[in-house]
Design a protein around this motif. Structure first.
Motif, short mmCIF file in Angstrom:
data_model
loop_
_atom_site.label_atom_id
_atom_site.label_comp_id
_atom_site.label_asym_id
_atom_site.label_seq_id
_atom_site.Cartn_x
_atom_site.Cartn_y
_atom_site.Cartn_z
N VAL A 88 -10.17 -52.97 26.47
CA VAL A 88 -11.03 -51.82 26.16
C VAL A 88 -12.45 -52.34 26.16
CG1 VAL A 88 -11.62 -50.10 24.42
CG2 VAL A 88 -9.22 -50.75 24.76
N TYR A 89 -13.34 -51.64 26.87
CA TYR A 89 -14.73 -52.08 26.96
C TYR A 89 -15.66 -50.88 27.08
CZ TYR A 89 -14.24 -51.24 32.01
OH TYR A 89 -14.03 -50.66 33.23
N LEU A 90 -16.95 -51.14 26.92
CA LEU A 90 -17.98 -50.13 27.11
C LEU A 90 -18.62 -50.34 28.47
CD1 LEU A 90 -19.71 -50.16 23.62
CD2 LEU A 90 -18.53 -48.22 24.66
N ASP A 91 -18.78 -49.27 29.24
CA ASP A 91 -19.44 -49.39 30.54
C ASP A 91 -20.96 -49.31 30.38
OD1 ASP A 91 -20.10 -46.68 30.35
OD2 ASP A 91 -18.63 -46.03 31.82
N LYS A 92 -21.67 -49.33 31.49
CA LYS A 92 -23.14 -49.35 31.47
C LYS A 92 -23.77 -48.16 30.76
CE LYS A 92 -23.15 -50.88 36.03
NZ LYS A 92 -23.74 -50.85 37.36
N ILE A 93 -23.09 -47.02 30.78
CA ILE A 93 -23.68 -45.83 30.14
C ILE A 93 -23.11 -45.58 28.74
CG2 ILE A 93 -24.24 -44.74 32.34
CD1 ILE A 93 -21.80 -42.88 31.87
N GLY A 94 -22.30 -46.52 28.24
CA GLY A 94 -21.79 -46.41 26.88
C GLY A 94 -20.46 -45.68 26.75
N ALA A 95 -19.78 -45.43 27.85
CA ALA A 95 -18.46 -44.78 27.79
C ALA A 95 -17.39 -45.85 27.57
CB ALA A 95 -18.18 -44.01 29.07
N PHE A 96 -16.35 -45.49 26.84
CA PHE A 96 -15.23 -46.39 26.63
C PHE A 96 -14.30 -46.30 27.83
CE2 PHE A 96 -16.76 -45.52 22.39
CZ PHE A 96 -16.66 -46.75 21.76
N ARG A 97 -13.84 -47.45 28.29
CA ARG A 97 -12.92 -47.53 29.42
C ARG A 97 -11.87 -48.60 29.13
NH1 ARG A 97 -14.67 -45.28 34.32
NH2 ARG A 97 -16.80 -44.51 34.23
N PHE A 98 -10.78 -48.55 29.89
CA PHE A 98 -9.82 -49.64 29.83
C PHE A 98 -9.47 -50.10 31.23
CE2 PHE A 98 -6.93 -45.91 29.81
CZ PHE A 98 -6.07 -46.25 30.85
N ARG A 99 -9.03 -51.34 31.31
CA ARG A 99 -8.46 -51.88 32.54
C ARG A 99 -7.16 -52.58 32.16
NH1 ARG A 99 -13.76 -54.55 32.84
NH2 ARG A 99 -13.70 -56.10 31.19
N LEU A 100 -6.17 -52.45 33.02
CA LEU A 100 -4.89 -53.12 32.83
C LEU A 100 -4.86 -54.32 33.75
CD1 LEU A 100 -1.98 -53.41 31.79
CD2 LEU A 100 -1.30 -51.70 33.51
N LYS A 101 -4.63 -55.49 33.16
CA LYS A 101 -4.54 -56.71 33.95
C LYS A 101 -3.09 -57.18 33.98
CE LYS A 101 -9.18 -58.42 33.54
NZ LYS A 101 -9.99 -59.62 33.36
N ALA A 102 -2.65 -57.59 35.16
CA ALA A 102 -1.29 -58.10 35.34
C ALA A 102 -1.20 -59.52 34.78
CB ALA A 102 -0.94 -58.10 36.83
#
Length: 125
Positions: free
Chosen positions: A71-85
């Motif tokens: 879970v991270y914050l993008d450049k504009i401050g939105a929360f996002r997730f990425r799934l890593k294998a």
């Protein structure tokens, strides 16, 4: 039950994982071929339910081994997730969410909807 939708784009193939209500909850990178795209789907199915969770939005994130959701914050401050294998490759990413809780709900939805999801090829090419 969720649904993986494979779509051909100008540079290859992508997939979207859709929840039961039709909302897109995760998308893939662009793969060179449909077979590779299907391998990416298989990786999401295998890894999402057992993935660790790492919150990179806190002052001192606790690391975890792959597979994992980050879970991270993008450049504009939105929360996002990425799934890593397990190999560390990013296999799915989310849209931007306005709150961390909504992002966490998105992760829960990926965990739930990727299990036994159907796979369809988008007829609109």
């Amino acid at each position: 039950m969720g649904k993986f939708v494979i779509r051909q784009v100008a540079t290859g193939f992508t997939f979207r994982l859709k929840a039961r209500n039709g909302e897109v909850i995760a998308t893939s990178e662009v793969y060179t071929g449909e077979a590779a795209c299907r391998k990416g789907i298989a990786s999401v199915e295998k890894n999402a339910s057992v993935a660790n969770l790492v919150d990179l939005t806190v002052a001192e994130p606790v690391s975890a081994s792959n597979p994992k959701f980050e879970v991270y914050l993008d450049k504009i401050g939105a929360f996002r997730f990425r799934l890593k294998a397990k190999n560390g490759e990013t296999i799915a990413v989310s849209e931007g969410y306005t709150s961390k809780q909504a992002c966490m709900n998105g992760i829960a939805s990926v965990r739930k909807n990727s299990v036994d999801a159907t796979i369809v090829v988008d007829p609109i090419q």
